[in-house]
Design a protein around this motif. Structure first.
Motif, PDB file in Angstrom:
ATOM      1  N   GLU A 279      52.140  39.436  36.822  1.00  0.00           N
ATOM      2  CA  GLU A 279      52.287  37.987  36.713  1.00  0.00           C
ATOM      3  C   GLU A 279      53.642  37.631  36.080  1.00  0.00           C
ATOM      4  O   GLU A 279      54.360  36.746  36.557  1.00  0.00           O
ATOM      5  CB  GLU A 279      51.140  37.419  35.880  1.00  0.00           C
TER       6      GLU A 279
ATOM      7  N   GLY B  95      45.782  36.026  44.203  1.00  0.00           N
ATOM      8  CA  GLY B  95      46.603  35.871  42.998  1.00  0.00           C
ATOM      9  C   GLY B  95      45.989  35.014  41.914  1.00  0.00           C
ATOM     10  O   GLY B  95      46.660  34.643  40.948  1.00  0.00           O
TER      11      GLY B  95
ATOM     12  N   MET C 139      45.221  38.456  38.231  1.00  0.00           N
ATOM     13  CA  MET C 139      46.450  39.240  38.374  1.00  0.00           C
ATOM     14  C   MET C 139      46.603  40.176  37.205  1.00  0.00           C
ATOM     15  O   MET C 139      46.124  39.888  36.102  1.00  0.00           O
ATOM     16  CB  MET C 139      47.663  38.281  38.359  1.00  0.00           C
TER      17      MET C 139
ATOM     18  N   SER D 259      51.351  32.245  42.888  1.00  0.00           N
ATOM     19  CA  SER D 259      50.987  33.085  44.038  1.00  0.00           C
ATOM     20  C   SER D 259      51.008  32.286  45.339  1.00  0.00           C
ATOM     21  O   SER D 259      50.964  32.855  46.421  1.00  0.00           O
ATOM     22  CB  SER D 259      49.599  33.689  43.820  1.00  0.00           C
TER      23      SER D 259
END
Ligand code: SF4
Ligand code: SF4
Length: 443
Positions: free
Chosen positions: A69, A61, A64, A25
């Motif tokens: 993901e 993130g 998730m 992320s």
């Protein structure tokens, strides 16, 4: 929503605070010990309440949806492959395996030196091969040995020819040298597009001369220092490498001071690296003097605390901590840290091709020839090309995979016999130190 499998979460060394980082992320945060307790609770129990803190973790993130993901992982992997296909290629050219030094730790000292010698014809074949094989790709050449800058008229003529060929092809050159003859080579070097000269200096005079001496035992320090001065005066970039183990690491503060006193650290043409002396090819006579990856950086962390001027000379990466500190952002996920047969190839003066510098000179590692005829072991090349964290079973389950990239294929193969196996990096431990160094001390 789940706790992301790519989170790296740990306590910052010598601090009450923690860090959490997710390279998928692109988020990194420092957490108080109270917030860290909440993260631990979430790690242990997926039925967490959806409060403001959880909302913040999800926004970054760290939490998730598992399908999201997986989708993001696939997308970033494709981005990585696409960008690597456009990356510059590093082509090593080994002029000879012989050397005028007899360093105490040299891994090449057991290599055979085939009676063959470098020739103009072989250099021309090398350029023909790389121009057709890597046509349309950005590339540069790194000249390597043994010692490529041997001080004799024939070697100088061959180096000149190599540089002329590179100039005609508009290719930059790096040279990896012990630095002993730099002064004699300055005029030849000035005729090329030199990207960098990598020179090894293992410490100040007494320490360096104890480790890196001529065959016959004479010291080499003075001439190397004069060679570095001469290059910097001629605006030829120097990358000074210290090969470190327990025998010389405590000399780092003095070496840093020497570089400061000679104004090297003020030069825009000067940079440094510290390489770990390690056992890649054969047993070192004294393995107890070698550092593990983490213990070397722990020692450097302590030395910088006691001698902050080291930072003018060298700033350790501590995995991605330095990058984060300097850029304010994380790097892209690293799906593969081994460039062999992807963006790195090595060619030697006997006409053989190898995956990279760690494998050159070992017959069984050769993947083909460019002289006198072109041959390729496509099966072996494909195996090297396949190696990344998606093809190594253990890496698929590893939470630091996007910072580690699977390590070095050659080290992995030496350990297990299999290219597609692990060479684990102590990512979490390096980050524990790195967050402490960059976000507490070095600020
Ligand atoms: S095998 Fe190791 S030394 Fe060779 S390119 Fe891969 S990471 Fe580098
Ligand atoms: S090599 Fe080891 S540390 Fe690196 S990604 Fe693979 S399993 Fe993880």
């Amino acid at each position: 929503m789940i706790y992301s499998r790519y989170n790296i979460f740990s306590k910052i060394r010598e601090s009450e605070n923690y860090f959490i980082m997710n390279l998928l992320s692109g988020s990194a945060d420092i957490l108080s010990s109270e917030d860290a307790e909440k993260v631990k609770a979430i790690q242990n129990d997926n039925n967490f309440p959806y409060d403001d803190f959880v909302r913040e973790l999800a926004g970054k993130g760290y939490l998730m949806d598992s399908d999201e993901e997986a989708r993001l992982y696939r997308q970033k992997y494709l981005d990585f492959i696409n960008s690597r296909d456009k990356d510059e290629i590093q082509l090593f050219f080994i002029t000879n395996y012989s050397c005028n030094f007899a360093c105490s730790y040299c891994y090449q000292d057991q290599y055979n030196n085939p009676k063959q010698e470098l020739s103009i014809e072989l250099i021309d074949s090398f350029f023909q091969y790389i121009q057709s094989e890597f046509a349309g790709r950005k590339k540069y050449i790194t000249v390597f040995g043994g010692e490529p800058l041997l001080n004799n008229p024939k070697q100088k003529l061959l180096l000149k020819h190599l540089i002329e060929n590179a100039n005609e092809s508009n290719l930059e050159i790096c040279i990896v040298t012990n630095g002993y003859t730099l002064e004699e080579y300055i005029s030849i070097l000035k005729s090329g597009k030199i990207r960098e000269i990598q020179v090894t200096l293992d410490g100040t005079e007494a320490i360096h001369n104890k480790r890196r001496f001529l065959k016959g035992g004479a010291g080499t320090f003075d001439r190397i220092v004069r060679g570095i001065d001469a290059c910097l005066e001629s605006q030829i970039p120097i990358n000074l490498r210290m090969v470190a183990d327990k025998e010389n690491i405590n000399n780092l503060p003095e070496l840093a001071q020497l570089a400061i006193d000679r104004s090297w650290t003020n030069s825009p043409w000067f940079k440094t690296q510290i390489g770990r002396n390690y056992e890649l090819h054969h047993c070192q006579s004294a393995n107890d003097k070698l550092f593990s990856r983490i213990s070397l950086f722990e020692r450097i962390f302590d030395l910088v605390r006691q001698h902050p001027h080291i930072l003018q000379f060298y700033r350790p990466a501590y995995s991605v901590a330095k990058f984060l500190f300097e850029n304010g952002d994380l790097p892209d996920p690293l799906f593969d840290s081994c460039p062999a047969c992807k963006t790195e190839w090595a060619f030697d003066y006997t006409g053989k091709i190898y995956p990279c510098t760690a494998t050159v000179g070992k017959d069984e590692e050769s993947i083909g020839t460019f002289y006198p005829s072109v041959t390729r072991n496509t099966e072996l090349i494909d195996e090297w090309k396949r190696r990344d964290i998606t093809s190594i079973e253990e890496c698929k389950e590893c939470n630091v995979q996007l910072a580690c990239g699977g390590g070095c294929g050659s080290v992995a193969k030496n350990r297990t016999g299999n290219i597609c196996s692990t060479d684990c990096r102590p990512v979490k431990e390096l980050l524990e130190i790195g967050f402490s160094a960059y976000f507490n001390d070095y600020k």
